[in-house]
Motif scaffolding. Sequence first.
Motif, PDB file in Angstrom:
ATOM      1  N   PHE A   1      45.336  21.672  53.054  1.00 46.16           N
ATOM      2  CA  PHE A   1      44.637  20.412  52.740  1.00 46.16           C
ATOM      3  C   PHE A   1      45.121  19.349  53.719  1.00 46.16           C
ATOM      4  N   ILE A   2      44.532  19.347  54.891  1.00 53.59           N
ATOM      5  CA  ILE A   2      44.988  18.458  55.960  1.00 53.59           C
ATOM      6  C   ILE A   2      44.834  17.005  55.529  1.00 53.59           C
ATOM      7  N   THR A   3      45.973  16.359  55.403  1.00 51.11           N
ATOM      8  CA  THR A   3      46.028  14.971  54.945  1.00 51.11           C
ATOM      9  C   THR A   3      46.872  14.180  55.925  1.00 51.11           C
ATOM     10  N   PRO A   4      46.353  13.064  56.428  1.00 55.80           N
ATOM     11  CA  PRO A   4      47.140  12.262  57.376  1.00 55.80           C
ATOM     12  C   PRO A   4      48.415  11.725  56.730  1.00 55.80           C
ATOM     13  N   LEU A   5      49.443  11.616  57.525  1.00 52.87           N
ATOM     14  CA  LEU A   5      50.716  11.078  57.045  1.00 52.87           C
ATOM     15  C   LEU A   5      50.522   9.674  56.477  1.00 52.87           C
TER      16      LEU A   5
ATOM     17  N   THR B   1      49.840   9.836  52.824  1.00 46.59           N
ATOM     18  CA  THR B   1      51.050  10.127  52.046  1.00 46.59           C
ATOM     19  C   THR B   1      51.925   8.890  51.939  1.00 46.59           C
ATOM     20  N   LEU B   2      52.106   8.188  53.041  1.00 41.96           N
ATOM     21  CA  LEU B   2      52.927   6.975  53.030  1.00 41.96           C
ATOM     22  C   LEU B   2      52.316   5.900  52.138  1.00 41.96           C
ATOM     23  N   LEU B   3      50.998   5.749  52.227  1.00 45.56           N
ATOM     24  CA  LEU B   3      50.316   4.769  51.382  1.00 45.56           C
ATOM     25  C   LEU B   3      50.486   5.125  49.903  1.00 45.56           C
TER      26      LEU B   3
END
Length: 174
Positions: A76-80, A83-85
């Motif tokens: 599940f390609i999720t931008p970093l 995740t940080l948000l």
Amino acid sequence: MVLNLPISVALLTVLSLCFGSIEALEDHAKDNGDIYIINYDSFDGDVDDISTTTQAPKDPNFIDFDEISRICNESFITPLSNTLLFNTTGKLLDENDKTSMCYFRCFFEKSGLMENFKLNKDMVRKYMWPATGDSIEHCESERKDELNACVRAYAISQCIMMRALTDARNKPTV
């Protein structure tokens, strides 16, 4: 002269044995099972060339969150940035992003924070400090009728994150 010859032969024999022993010790000490001993004449200063033959034992309770994140991100390609948000606000930039929701479901399940939409109280309290009060019970009931597992898991994880962030701001102790 006769006396000197046996002493010379004896001295020569002892010296040759010593040099042979030193060479044998150098060859034998290369790898003693724990430490790789480097011949300092050939050592170029690169510490990456130094290695040990025994691995340090891992704590059986250790959770490698970076590895879990990498594994979940493969599916599940999720931008970093997402995740940080989420870690700072408890929200996603796009609240309809099902891929990121599935990433968080994967992360919470593989880390042991959640299983079958039930939060692991000990793990949540240990890693998502300071989720207090009725947070766990309240958040487990989020979107109970939701059919999409990723959406439901994200709603639970978002709830617990929001409560942890709010509790951290308002109550600095568990």
